[in-house]
Design a protein around this motif. Structure first.
Motif, PDB file in Angstrom:
ATOM      1  N   PHE A   1      -4.863   2.961   0.855  1.00 56.04           N
ATOM      2  CA  PHE A   1      -5.051   2.168   2.061  1.00 56.04           C
ATOM      3  C   PHE A   1      -5.696   2.982   3.181  1.00 56.04           C
ATOM      4  O   PHE A   1      -5.405   4.159   3.347  1.00 56.04           O
ATOM      5  CB  PHE A   1      -3.712   1.576   2.502  1.00 56.04           C
ATOM      6  CG  PHE A   1      -3.121   0.709   1.436  1.00 56.04           C
ATOM      7  CD1 PHE A   1      -3.678  -0.524   1.143  1.00 56.04           C
ATOM      8  CD2 PHE A   1      -2.056   1.148   0.679  1.00 56.04           C
ATOM      9  CE1 PHE A   1      -3.166  -1.314   0.124  1.00 56.04           C
ATOM     10  CE2 PHE A   1      -1.535   0.363  -0.337  1.00 56.04           C
ATOM     11  CZ  PHE A   1      -2.092  -0.866  -0.609  1.00 56.04           C
ATOM     12  N   PRO A   2      -6.597   2.332   3.958  1.00 54.94           N
ATOM     13  CA  PRO A   2      -7.333   3.048   5.000  1.00 54.94           C
ATOM     14  C   PRO A   2      -6.425   3.578   6.104  1.00 54.94           C
ATOM     15  O   PRO A   2      -5.343   3.038   6.351  1.00 54.94           O
ATOM     16  CB  PRO A   2      -8.301   1.997   5.544  1.00 54.94           C
ATOM     17  CG  PRO A   2      -7.760   0.680   5.134  1.00 54.94           C
ATOM     18  CD  PRO A   2      -6.925   0.912   3.909  1.00 54.94           C
ATOM     19  N   ASN A   3      -6.903   4.618   6.753  1.00 47.91           N
ATOM     20  CA  ASN A   3      -6.190   5.234   7.873  1.00 47.91           C
ATOM     21  C   ASN A   3      -4.786   5.671   7.484  1.00 47.91           C
ATOM     22  O   ASN A   3      -3.850   5.560   8.273  1.00 47.91           O
ATOM     23  CB  ASN A   3      -6.145   4.291   9.075  1.00 47.91           C
ATOM     24  CG  ASN A   3      -7.524   3.882   9.517  1.00 47.91           C
ATOM     25  OD1 ASN A   3      -8.439   4.709   9.569  1.00 47.91           O
ATOM     26  ND2 ASN A   3      -7.714   2.611   9.796  1.00 47.91           N
ATOM     27  N   SER A   4      -4.644   6.124   6.262  1.00 50.73           N
ATOM     28  CA  SER A   4      -3.343   6.562   5.764  1.00 50.73           C
ATOM     29  C   SER A   4      -3.498   7.954   5.167  1.00 50.73           C
ATOM     30  O   SER A   4      -4.477   8.229   4.485  1.00 50.73           O
ATOM     31  CB  SER A   4      -2.835   5.608   4.690  1.00 50.73           C
ATOM     32  OG  SER A   4      -2.733   4.292   5.181  1.00 50.73           O
TER      33      SER A   4
ATOM     34  N   PRO B   1       1.457   7.425   7.700  1.00 50.89           N
ATOM     35  CA  PRO B   1       1.183   6.137   8.339  1.00 50.89           C
ATOM     36  C   PRO B   1       0.451   5.237   7.347  1.00 50.89           C
ATOM     37  O   PRO B   1      -0.363   5.709   6.556  1.00 50.89           O
ATOM     38  CB  PRO B   1       0.266   6.515   9.510  1.00 50.89           C
ATOM     39  CG  PRO B   1      -0.441   7.741   9.037  1.00 50.89           C
ATOM     40  CD  PRO B   1       0.527   8.461   8.120  1.00 50.89           C
ATOM     41  N   CYS B   2       0.775   3.968   7.365  1.00 53.44           N
ATOM     42  CA  CYS B   2       0.068   2.983   6.547  1.00 53.44           C
ATOM     43  C   CYS B   2      -0.370   1.881   7.501  1.00 53.44           C
ATOM     44  O   CYS B   2       0.479   1.153   8.021  1.00 53.44           O
ATOM     45  CB  CYS B   2       0.984   2.450   5.442  1.00 53.44           C
ATOM     46  SG  CYS B   2       0.141   1.429   4.231  1.00 53.44           S
ATOM     47  N   TRP B   3      -1.650   1.818   7.793  1.00 52.42           N
ATOM     48  CA  TRP B   3      -2.194   0.891   8.783  1.00 52.42           C
ATOM     49  C   TRP B   3      -1.474   1.036  10.116  1.00 52.42           C
ATOM     50  O   TRP B   3      -1.067   0.051  10.726  1.00 52.42           O
ATOM     51  CB  TRP B   3      -2.116  -0.550   8.312  1.00 52.42           C
ATOM     52  CG  TRP B   3      -3.199  -0.934   7.381  1.00 52.42           C
ATOM     53  CD1 TRP B   3      -4.530  -0.846   7.609  1.00 52.42           C
ATOM     54  CD2 TRP B   3      -3.060  -1.467   6.083  1.00 52.42           C
ATOM     55  NE1 TRP B   3      -5.226  -1.291   6.526  1.00 52.42           N
ATOM     56  CE2 TRP B   3      -4.346  -1.682   5.570  1.00 52.42           C
ATOM     57  CE3 TRP B   3      -1.976  -1.787   5.287  1.00 52.42           C
ATOM     58  CZ2 TRP B   3      -4.574  -2.201   4.312  1.00 52.42           C
ATOM     59  CZ3 TRP B   3      -2.206  -2.293   4.043  1.00 52.42           C
ATOM     60  CH2 TRP B   3      -3.492  -2.505   3.577  1.00 52.42           C
ATOM     61  N   ALA B   4      -1.255   2.253  10.531  1.00 53.18           N
ATOM     62  CA  ALA B   4      -0.653   2.599  11.824  1.00 53.18           C
ATOM     63  C   ALA B   4       0.860   2.372  11.865  1.00 53.18           C
ATOM     64  O   ALA B   4       1.483   2.626  12.883  1.00 53.18           O
ATOM     65  CB  ALA B   4      -1.334   1.867  12.975  1.00 53.18           C
TER      66      ALA B   4
ATOM     67  N   ALA C   1       4.390   8.464  -5.058  1.00 55.06           N
ATOM     68  CA  ALA C   1       4.183   7.126  -4.507  1.00 55.06           C
ATOM     69  C   ALA C   1       3.498   7.212  -3.144  1.00 55.06           C
ATOM     70  O   ALA C   1       2.545   6.477  -2.867  1.00 55.06           O
ATOM     71  CB  ALA C   1       5.518   6.388  -4.386  1.00 55.06           C
ATOM     72  N   ALA C   2       3.952   8.112  -2.291  1.00 56.08           N
ATOM     73  CA  ALA C   2       3.357   8.267  -0.960  1.00 56.08           C
ATOM     74  C   ALA C   2       1.890   8.675  -1.063  1.00 56.08           C
ATOM     75  O   ALA C   2       1.036   8.150  -0.338  1.00 56.08           O
ATOM     76  CB  ALA C   2       4.139   9.285  -0.147  1.00 56.08           C
TER      77      ALA C   2
END
Length: 140
Positions: A26-29, A55-58, A18-19
């Motif tokens: 998603f971006p930046n992840s 991180p997911c969107w920070a 899942a991770a």
């Protein structure tokens, strides 16, 4: 600055999968840490993945594998405000197309049972504006 809070998601199984999916979608992840069991334990073995961090969107997110009867916690959901229809479709299709289920009003569930609302940012702002207007000037 290190955030003081972390979103924790619990899964009966497949936390690492899942991770990886969320981080790839998603971006930046990206998956930043995988913690494995150092030894055998009552419901698992040495080397089993216990938690995965990304991180997911920070926002820091930790997913855990822990046997529970209800899968993920139902009161939790992600809301994604997209900039355009292409972005909306990209996330929607990634989640629903990977074993998820469609619902109404921008809601869907991924194959692990986590709820997502994916809508255009302008739609979300419009709904907040309408709610403020209906509640009267004292609540603005």
């Amino acid at each position: 600055m290190t955030p003081k809070n972390t979103i924790c998601l619990w899964f009966d199984k497949d936390a690492h999968e899942a991770a990886r999916f969320y981080a790839a979608t998603f971006p930046n992840s990206e998956v930043t840490a995988v913690h494995e069991a150092p030894s055998d334990y009552p419901s698992g073995k040495q080397g089993d993945v216990l938690t995965v961090e990304f991180p997911c969107w920070a926002f820091p997110v930790s997913v855990s594998t822990a046997a529970r009867s209800s899968g993920t916690a139902r009161p939790f959901s992600f809301q994604i405000a997209t900039d355009n229809q292409e972005e909306t479709d990209r996330y929607w299709n990634a989640i629903v197309g990977n074993g998820g289920k469609e619902s109404q009003c921008g809601w869907c569930k991924d194959r692990w049972g986590l709820s997502w609302q994916i809508t255009r940012a302008c739609s979300s702002r419009r709904l907040r504006w309408v709610a403020m207007k209906q509640s009267g000037p004292s609540r603005q």
